[in-house]
Design a protein around this motif. Structure first.
Motif, PDB file in Angstrom:
ATOM      1  N   GLU A 151     -11.982  -4.855  -5.844  1.00 34.94           N
ATOM      2  CA  GLU A 151     -11.562  -3.472  -5.606  1.00 34.94           C
ATOM      3  C   GLU A 151     -11.223  -2.851  -6.950  1.00 34.94           C
ATOM      4  OE1 GLU A 151      -9.280  -0.892  -2.420  1.00 34.94           O
ATOM      5  OE2 GLU A 151      -7.816  -1.959  -3.627  1.00 34.94           O
ATOM      6  N   HIS A 152     -11.962  -1.803  -7.291  1.00 38.32           N
ATOM      7  CA  HIS A 152     -11.690  -1.021  -8.501  1.00 38.32           C
ATOM      8  C   HIS A 152     -11.376   0.388  -8.030  1.00 38.32           C
ATOM      9  CE1 HIS A 152     -13.939  -3.727 -11.627  1.00 38.32           C
ATOM     10  NE2 HIS A 152     -12.857  -4.280 -11.121  1.00 38.32           N
ATOM     11  N   ARG A 153     -10.128   0.789  -8.120  1.00 45.67           N
ATOM     12  CA  ARG A 153      -9.737   2.034  -7.462  1.00 45.67           C
ATOM     13  C   ARG A 153      -8.743   2.839  -8.285  1.00 45.67           C
ATOM     14  NH1 ARG A 153      -5.349   1.768  -2.844  1.00 45.67           N
ATOM     15  NH2 ARG A 153      -4.340   3.249  -4.217  1.00 45.67           N
ATOM     16  N   PHE A 154      -8.256   3.876  -7.615  1.00 44.93           N
ATOM     17  CA  PHE A 154      -7.274   4.793  -8.198  1.00 44.93           C
ATOM     18  C   PHE A 154      -5.867   4.169  -8.106  1.00 44.93           C
ATOM     19  CE2 PHE A 154      -8.183   5.524  -3.773  1.00 44.93           C
ATOM     20  CZ  PHE A 154      -6.940   5.650  -3.173  1.00 44.93           C
ATOM     21  N   PRO A 155      -4.951   4.656  -8.945  1.00 44.79           N
ATOM     22  CA  PRO A 155      -3.583   4.127  -8.887  1.00 44.79           C
ATOM     23  C   PRO A 155      -2.903   4.453  -7.557  1.00 44.79           C
ATOM     24  CG  PRO A 155      -3.942   5.398 -10.900  1.00 44.79           C
ATOM     25  CD  PRO A 155      -5.142   5.631 -10.032  1.00 44.79           C
ATOM     26  N   PHE A 156      -1.811   3.765  -7.253  1.00 49.25           N
ATOM     27  CA  PHE A 156      -1.008   4.124  -6.080  1.00 49.25           C
ATOM     28  C   PHE A 156      -0.680   5.609  -6.132  1.00 49.25           C
ATOM     29  CE2 PHE A 156       0.389  -0.453  -5.873  1.00 49.25           C
ATOM     30  CZ  PHE A 156      -0.065  -0.679  -4.574  1.00 49.25           C
ATOM     31  N   LEU A 157      -0.800   6.271  -4.974  1.00 53.79           N
ATOM     32  CA  LEU A 157      -0.520   7.703  -4.906  1.00 53.79           C
ATOM     33  C   LEU A 157       0.992   7.932  -4.862  1.00 53.79           C
ATOM     34  CD1 LEU A 157      -3.218   8.580  -2.200  1.00 53.79           C
ATOM     35  CD2 LEU A 157      -3.338   9.045  -4.662  1.00 53.79           C
ATOM     36  N   PRO A 158       1.433   9.141  -5.209  1.00 56.99           N
ATOM     37  CA  PRO A 158       2.868   9.434  -5.065  1.00 56.99           C
ATOM     38  C   PRO A 158       3.246   9.417  -3.590  1.00 56.99           C
ATOM     39  CG  PRO A 158       1.700  11.196  -6.242  1.00 56.99           C
ATOM     40  CD  PRO A 158       0.664  10.277  -5.696  1.00 56.99           C
ATOM     41  N   LYS A 159       4.410   8.887  -3.243  1.00 62.39           N
ATOM     42  CA  LYS A 159       4.877   8.839  -1.852  1.00 62.39           C
ATOM     43  C   LYS A 159       6.290   9.390  -1.773  1.00 62.39           C
ATOM     44  CE  LYS A 159       1.276   6.920  -0.292  1.00 62.39           C
ATOM     45  NZ  LYS A 159       0.379   7.555   0.630  1.00 62.39           N
ATOM     46  N   VAL A 160       6.621   9.920  -0.591  1.00 65.24           N
ATOM     47  CA  VAL A 160       7.980  10.416  -0.379  1.00 65.24           C
ATOM     48  C   VAL A 160       8.947   9.255  -0.658  1.00 65.24           C
ATOM     49  CG1 VAL A 160       9.485  11.619   1.265  1.00 65.24           C
ATOM     50  CG2 VAL A 160       7.010  11.732   1.550  1.00 65.24           C
ATOM     51  N   GLY A 161       9.932   9.510  -1.535  1.00 58.89           N
ATOM     52  CA  GLY A 161      10.914   8.465  -1.822  1.00 58.89           C
ATOM     53  C   GLY A 161      10.351   7.344  -2.692  1.00 58.89           C
ATOM     54  N   ALA A 162       9.097   7.486  -3.173  1.00 62.24           N
ATOM     55  CA  ALA A 162       8.472   6.487  -4.069  1.00 62.24           C
ATOM     56  C   ALA A 162       8.560   5.066  -3.507  1.00 62.24           C
ATOM     57  CB  ALA A 162       9.111   6.552  -5.458  1.00 62.24           C
ATOM     58  N   TRP A 163       8.463   4.940  -2.168  1.00 63.20           N
ATOM     59  CA  TRP A 163       8.628   3.601  -1.569  1.00 63.20           C
ATOM     60  C   TRP A 163       7.555   2.625  -2.039  1.00 63.20           C
ATOM     61  CZ3 TRP A 163       4.776   1.420   1.295  1.00 63.20           C
ATOM     62  CH2 TRP A 163       3.812   2.277   1.853  1.00 63.20           C
TER      63      TRP A 163
END
Ligand SMILES: NC(=O)C1=CN([C@@H]2O[C@H](COP(=O)(O)OP(=O)(O)OC[C@H]3O[C@@H](n4cnc5c(N)ncnc54)[C@H](OP(=O)(O)O)[C@@H]3O)[C@@H](O)[C@H]2O)C=CC1
Ligand SMILES: O=C1CO[C@H](CO)[C@@H](O)[C@@H]1O
Length: 360
Positions: A151-163
């Motif tokens: 898997e070559h992908r994008f970084p983790f997306l921003p999430k509410v509360g940065a969980w």
């Protein structure tokens, strides 16, 4: 008609709502999210679902036939406990089913005692190119000797509360992100893992981020090698700073007869318009003799493709879960499958942290 209650109205919750809307026998009747604006907007997206101020209030709605848990990872086990104690409806629960090793024993008991069907969401199984690879893998390879998932992908997306930035809430990248791929390894090989070796870490992403004074501790790259009981070996390669790649997942299986690959694009919404149409999934069969790779394109129905980030798979999974709720068939991704995928992820986290192989 199956009336659904949605628990968690973030990014993936909205994808579930969009796909339930495509089912001839499904409708979202109620939603709950701790952020009232998110719940309101999801209820609107669902065409006027009831907004509930708590999970307790949602479980009190008589007309509900099934629940979809789409809250952050560390909420899944406490919510399953609450549901079991209050109103044991059929459940589709997002992966990973648990994050902390101590929850495994509870889930094994839960799997034995919960009186309704529980399906652990594993969307990658239902992506059309992955499903085709599964159908053809035995014939193409003559029996798999090696299985590689990249898997070559994008970084983790921003999430509410940065969980999703902290291992304590996600289980760690090799659990959160990679449980899908460990599930695919067991499914494609029809075998159980016996040993896990991993090397992983944080090289590029999230280095300048701070949340409540804390820097993220999640990883963005790694290799995991898994030995299976019958002697097959599998490998996962994860890189989360490779969104420039044409394909996001590249799965290959090789045996004495030849090789088969599935090439799976990432979310179409991330493909820049100036590059033209987004890549189409492919399956390639490459026999050893006579040489001559055969490439088949595996296009995804455009309506399903537009209903989320996962190549139509969320719809196909819902179609089958909907049938289970109506009494037709049993869950295809069981609690045992969900537990096995997390165990492999936790073993990989441990192996990478200690530098030692972990026996399962
Ligand atoms: N199978 C797949 O391909 C994918 C699966 N997922 C899974 O879906 C789940 C949700 O992820 P995602 O949608 O990306 O995350 P988001 O952060 O976008 O959404 C999660 C939502 O749940 C809410 N929430 C927080 N605590 C609770 C609670 N106790 N009860 C109900 N809702 C709560 C959050 O609100 P707030 O934080 O503001 O309180 C947020 O709105 C995760 O388990 C993730 O692993 C996600 C993407 C793809
Ligand atoms: O399970 C997942 C699959 O894809 C998502 C992105 O679309 C991930 O980030 C998520 O954790």
């Amino acid at each position: 008609m199956v009336n659904y209650g949605i628990v968690g109205c973030g990014m993936m919750g909205r994808e579930h709502i969009q796909n339930i809307a495509l089912l001839p026998q499904g409708r979202v009747a109620a939603v709950y999210d701790p952020v009232p604006e998110l719940a309101q907007s999801a209820a609107q997206q669902a065409g006027g679902a009831q907004v509930c101020p708590s999970l307790e209030a949602l479980l009190a709605i008589e007309s509900l036939d099934a629940l979809v848990i789409v809250s952050p990872n560390d909420c899944h086990v406490p919510q399953l406990r609450q549901i079991a104690a209050t109103r044991p409806l059929p459940v589709l629960c997002e992966k990973p089913i648990y994050t902390a090793p101590e929850d495994e024993a509870f889930l094994r008991d839960f799997a034995r005692s919960y009186p309704a069907p529980v399906w652990v969401a594993m969307e990658y199984r239902y992506m059309p190119p992955v499903a085709l690879l599964r159908d053809e893998v035995a014939e193409a390879t003559g029996g798999i000797a090696m299985l590689t998932i990249r898997e070559h992908r994008f970084p983790f997306l921003p999430k509410v509360g940065a969980w999703n930035r902290f291992n304590a809430r996600t289980g760690g990248t090799l659990v959160e992100k990679c449980c899908h791929f460990f599930d695919l390894m067991r499914l494609i090989l029809r075998d159980e893992p016996v040993r896990v070796m991993a090397s992983a870490g944080q090289a590029v992403n999230h280095k300048d981020e701070v949340f409540d004074g804390k820097a993220p501790d999640i990883w963005d790259n790694g290799y995991v090698i898994v030995d299976f009981a019958r002697g097959t070996r599998a490998m996962l390669e994860l890189c989360m700073f490779a969104e420039g790649a044409r394909y996001q997942e590249e799965i290959s299986a090789i045996g004495p007869r030849g090789k088969i690959e599935a090439l799976v694009p990432g979310p179409g919404r991330f493909w820049p318009a100036h590059l033209g149409d987004a890549p189409v999934p492919q399956v390639i069969v490459s026999p050893r003799v006579p040489k001559g790779p055969r490439l088949v394109e595996v296009p995804v129905d455009p309506t399903l493709l537009a209903a989320g980030d996962h190549n139509g798979s969320t719809f196909y999974q819902h179609e089958r879960f909907n049938a289970v709720v109506r009494g037709e068939g049993r869950p295809e991704v069981t609690l045992e499958d969900g537990i096995a995928a997390v165990r492999m992820g936790l073993a990989a986290q441990q192996s990478a942290a200690t530098g030692q192989a972990v026996a399962l």
